[in-house]
Enzyme design. Structure first.
Site, PDB file in Angstrom:
ATOM      1  N   CYS A 117       0.759  -1.095   0.238  1.00  0.00           N
ATOM      2  CA  CYS A 117      -0.180  -0.044   0.021  1.00  0.00           C
ATOM      3  C   CYS A 117       0.491   1.483   0.371  1.00  0.00           C
ATOM      4  CB  CYS A 117      -1.077  -0.169   0.793  1.00  0.00           C
ATOM      5  SG  CYS A 117      -1.909  -1.422   1.228  1.00  0.00           S
ATOM      6  N   HIS A 258      -2.927   7.186   2.888  1.00  0.00           N
ATOM      7  CA  HIS A 258      -3.337   5.652   2.801  1.00  0.00           C
ATOM      8  C   HIS A 258      -4.984   5.449   2.917  1.00  0.00           C
ATOM      9  CE1 HIS A 258      -4.201   1.775   1.000  1.00  0.00           C
ATOM     10  NE2 HIS A 258      -3.255   1.274   2.382  1.00  0.00           N
ATOM     11  N   ASN A 288      -9.745  -0.406   0.501  1.00  0.00           N
ATOM     12  CA  ASN A 288      -8.715   0.179   0.478  1.00  0.00           C
ATOM     13  C   ASN A 288      -8.699  -0.803  -0.873  1.00  0.00           C
ATOM     14  OD1 ASN A 288      -5.663   0.134   1.023  1.00  0.00           O
ATOM     15  ND2 ASN A 288      -6.010  -1.466   2.973  1.00  0.00           N
TER      16      ASN A 288
HETATM   17  N1  ACO Z   1     -17.953  -8.786  10.085  1.00  0.00           N
HETATM   18  C1  ACO Z   1     -18.439  -8.883  11.254  1.00  0.00           C
HETATM   19  N2  ACO Z   1     -17.903  -9.204  12.529  1.00  0.00           N
HETATM   20  C2  ACO Z   1     -16.789  -8.803  11.971  1.00  0.00           C
HETATM   21  C3  ACO Z   1     -15.745  -9.289  11.084  1.00  0.00           C
HETATM   22  C4  ACO Z   1     -16.940  -9.039   9.890  1.00  0.00           C
HETATM   23  N3  ACO Z   1     -16.580  -8.782   8.430  1.00  0.00           N
HETATM   24  N4  ACO Z   1     -15.150  -9.083  11.215  1.00  0.00           N
HETATM   25  C5  ACO Z   1     -14.345  -9.245  11.944  1.00  0.00           C
HETATM   26  N5  ACO Z   1     -15.252  -9.513  12.881  1.00  0.00           N
HETATM   27  C6  ACO Z   1     -15.622  -9.756  14.127  1.00  0.00           C
HETATM   28  C7  ACO Z   1     -14.815 -10.775  14.746  1.00  0.00           C
HETATM   29  O1  ACO Z   1     -14.685 -11.837  13.920  1.00  0.00           O
HETATM   30  C8  ACO Z   1     -14.529 -10.256  15.832  1.00  0.00           C
HETATM   31  O2  ACO Z   1     -15.005 -10.862  16.884  1.00  0.00           O
HETATM   32  P1  ACO Z   1     -15.114 -12.067  18.279  1.00  0.00           P
HETATM   33  O3  ACO Z   1     -15.539 -10.565  19.536  1.00  0.00           O
HETATM   34  O4  ACO Z   1     -15.639 -12.327  17.989  1.00  0.00           O
HETATM   35  O5  ACO Z   1     -13.812 -12.618  18.431  1.00  0.00           O
HETATM   36  C9  ACO Z   1     -14.972  -8.864  16.642  1.00  0.00           C
HETATM   37  O6  ACO Z   1     -15.815  -9.074  15.104  1.00  0.00           O
HETATM   38  C10 ACO Z   1     -14.107  -7.900  16.764  1.00  0.00           C
HETATM   39  O7  ACO Z   1     -12.846  -7.755  15.655  1.00  0.00           O
HETATM   40  P2  ACO Z   1     -11.375  -7.218  15.841  1.00  0.00           P
HETATM   41  O8  ACO Z   1     -10.692  -8.013  14.988  1.00  0.00           O
HETATM   42  O9  ACO Z   1     -11.366  -6.991  17.055  1.00  0.00           O
HETATM   43  O10 ACO Z   1     -12.333  -6.250  15.503  1.00  0.00           O
HETATM   44  P3  ACO Z   1     -10.946  -4.253  14.984  1.00  0.00           P
HETATM   45  O11 ACO Z   1     -12.584  -4.244  15.316  1.00  0.00           O
HETATM   46  O12 ACO Z   1      -9.446  -5.198  15.571  1.00  0.00           O
HETATM   47  O13 ACO Z   1     -11.523  -4.681  13.977  1.00  0.00           O
HETATM   48  C11 ACO Z   1     -10.154  -4.622  10.900  1.00  0.00           C
HETATM   49  C12 ACO Z   1     -10.666  -5.253  12.370  1.00  0.00           C
HETATM   50  C13 ACO Z   1     -10.782  -3.685  10.697  1.00  0.00           C
HETATM   51  C14 ACO Z   1      -9.407  -5.466  10.364  1.00  0.00           C
HETATM   52  C15 ACO Z   1      -8.806  -3.143  11.988  1.00  0.00           C
HETATM   53  O14 ACO Z   1      -8.132  -4.101  13.080  1.00  0.00           O
HETATM   54  C16 ACO Z   1      -8.012  -2.556  11.211  1.00  0.00           C
HETATM   55  O15 ACO Z   1      -8.573  -1.821  10.331  1.00  0.00           O
HETATM   56  N6  ACO Z   1      -6.953  -3.163  11.112  1.00  0.00           N
HETATM   57  C17 ACO Z   1      -6.053  -2.510  10.227  1.00  0.00           C
HETATM   58  C18 ACO Z   1      -6.268  -3.356   8.711  1.00  0.00           C
HETATM   59  C19 ACO Z   1      -5.631  -2.657   7.428  1.00  0.00           C
HETATM   60  O16 ACO Z   1      -5.218  -1.333   7.245  1.00  0.00           O
HETATM   61  N7  ACO Z   1      -4.919  -3.119   6.651  1.00  0.00           N
HETATM   62  C20 ACO Z   1      -4.545  -2.629   5.298  1.00  0.00           C
HETATM   63  C21 ACO Z   1      -3.140  -2.787   5.106  1.00  0.00           C
HETATM   64  S1  ACO Z   1      -2.383  -2.042   3.702  1.00  0.00           S
HETATM   65  C22 ACO Z   1      -1.916  -3.272   2.960  1.00  0.00           C
HETATM   66  O17 ACO Z   1      -0.682  -3.186   2.684  1.00  0.00           O
HETATM   67  C23 ACO Z   1      -3.058  -3.951   1.750  1.00  0.00           C
END
Ligand code: ACO
Length: 332
Positions: A117, A258, A288
């Protein structure tokens, strides 16, 4: 080169996103998720997925063509193409070479940059240095990504986050002082690739029946860890480029970050004490788009009239690697 100080400026920008809009409700038909969860955790409402017969190079060409038109440059004057992508059409030849042929650019050096990214900002820094060297005159840089084929539609924690698209810019070395790309920095920490990777398909795990059955050709991510790292490195990369170039945060007119997660962008805004109104975001519409995201957002911001002559613009990105990069631009 003449004795007058020369600057590398952005002469034109362009972008392209596929027609196919996939809403959060559409995603909820594929995996157990909801519009409410995706919106509140990420800020994403919808994303675009490319058609089956639309490869990364096709999107790159559409964005590149628009940037060339906006720049007013004769395509035969472009002597450098850099395509930033983690989803090339194929391992080789490079997507940049495919773009060279499709856009009929006769006189170019062409190669890809893989910084996930952070790719568009890496490409901007590399192209800017190559133009400053005096060996090249005009560059087309493109961030292009077809993430949809590497998304695991059985993994709700990742497949809802990404989209497809391309963003481009034409750069030129001009006899202008104190304007254009003032500086770019980049960094990397490859100590834990497992936080965000596509493990299969390279020399470590070549494609095999086993690798496909183990779903190793899909993107894998530890979202929580990436989130933490992203807030830290985006803040650091922004502070470092300002310090290096002797600019105060208050001098920034626009931040083009980003587009990974609105909560990451809000944390960056808070940490840098820059109001959210000074950020250009389109995460809600495209998700993204990885290496394309900063290029698409920059093009949108320019075409929306958010960038005026003399404005100071901060580009900042992070991505798999972990990689990060920032660039400060004074629009000519
Ligand atoms: N829909 C519903 N529930 C979900 C989903 C979904 N799509 N995804 C996860 N959950 C659930 C999980 O299973 C978890 O349930 P549990 O509590 O029963 O175990 C709950 O939601 C909370 O999950 P978390 O992982 O704690 O959610 P979080 O608030 O951390 O958000 C997210 C997750 C959005 C992925 C966040 O961590 C994030 O944005 N991280 C950065 C990702 C990023 O920037 N990636 C790009 C990198 S750039 C590149 O080079 C490609």
């Amino acid at each position: 080169m003449s004795s007058q100080k020369q600057s590398v400026i952005i002469l034109g920008t362009g972008s392209y996103v596929p027609d196919n809009i996939v809403t959060n409700d559409d995603m909820a038909k594929m995996v157990e998720t909801s519009d409410e969860w995706i919106r509140t955790r990420t800020g994403i409402r919808e994303r675009r997925f490319a058609a089956d017969d639309e490869a990364t190079s096709d999107m790159a060409c559409k964005a590149g063509q628009r940037a060339i038109e906006a720049s007013g440059v004769d395509r035969s004057d472009i002597d450098l193409i850099i395509v930033a992508t983690m989803t090339p059409d194929m391992p080789f030849p490079s997507t940049a070479c495919l773009v060279q042929s499709k856009l009929q650019l006769p006189n170019v050096c062409a190669f890809d940059v893989q910084a996930a990214c952070s790719g568009f900002v890496y490409a901007l820094g590399i192209a800017s240095s190559m133009l400053q060297s005096g060996n090249f005159n005009k560059a087309l840089i493109i961030g292009a990504e077809k993430t949809s084929p590497i998304l695991d539609f059985k993994d709700r924690t990742t497949c809802v986050l990404f989209g497809d698209g391309a963003g481009a810019a034409v750069l030129s070395r001009e006899e202008i002082e104190g304007a254009g790309i003032l500086g770019t920095i980049g960094g990397a920490d490859g100590s834990d690739p497992s936080v965000l990777q596509q493990p299969g398909g390279g020399s470590a795990i070549p494609a095999s029946v086993e690798s496909i059955q183990a779903r190793q050709h899909f993107l894998k991510m530890n979202g929580k860890e990436i989130f933490k790292q992203a807030v830290r490195v985006m803040g650091q990369a922004s502070a470092d480029i300002l310090e290096k170039l002797g600019y105060e945060t208050s001098a920034i007119d626009l931040v083009v970050p980003h587009q990974a997660n609105m909560r990451i962008i809000e944390s960056l805004a808070k940490r840098m004490e820059i109001p959210m109104e000074k950020f250009h975001n389109n995460l809600d519409r495209y998700g993204n788009t990885s290496a394309a995201s900063v290029g698409i957002a920059l093009d949108e911001a320019y075409r929306a009239g958010r960038i005026q002559s003399g404005d100071v613009i901060l580009l900042v990105a992070f991505g798999a690697g972990l990689t990060w990069a920032s660039s400060l631009i004074k629009w000519q």
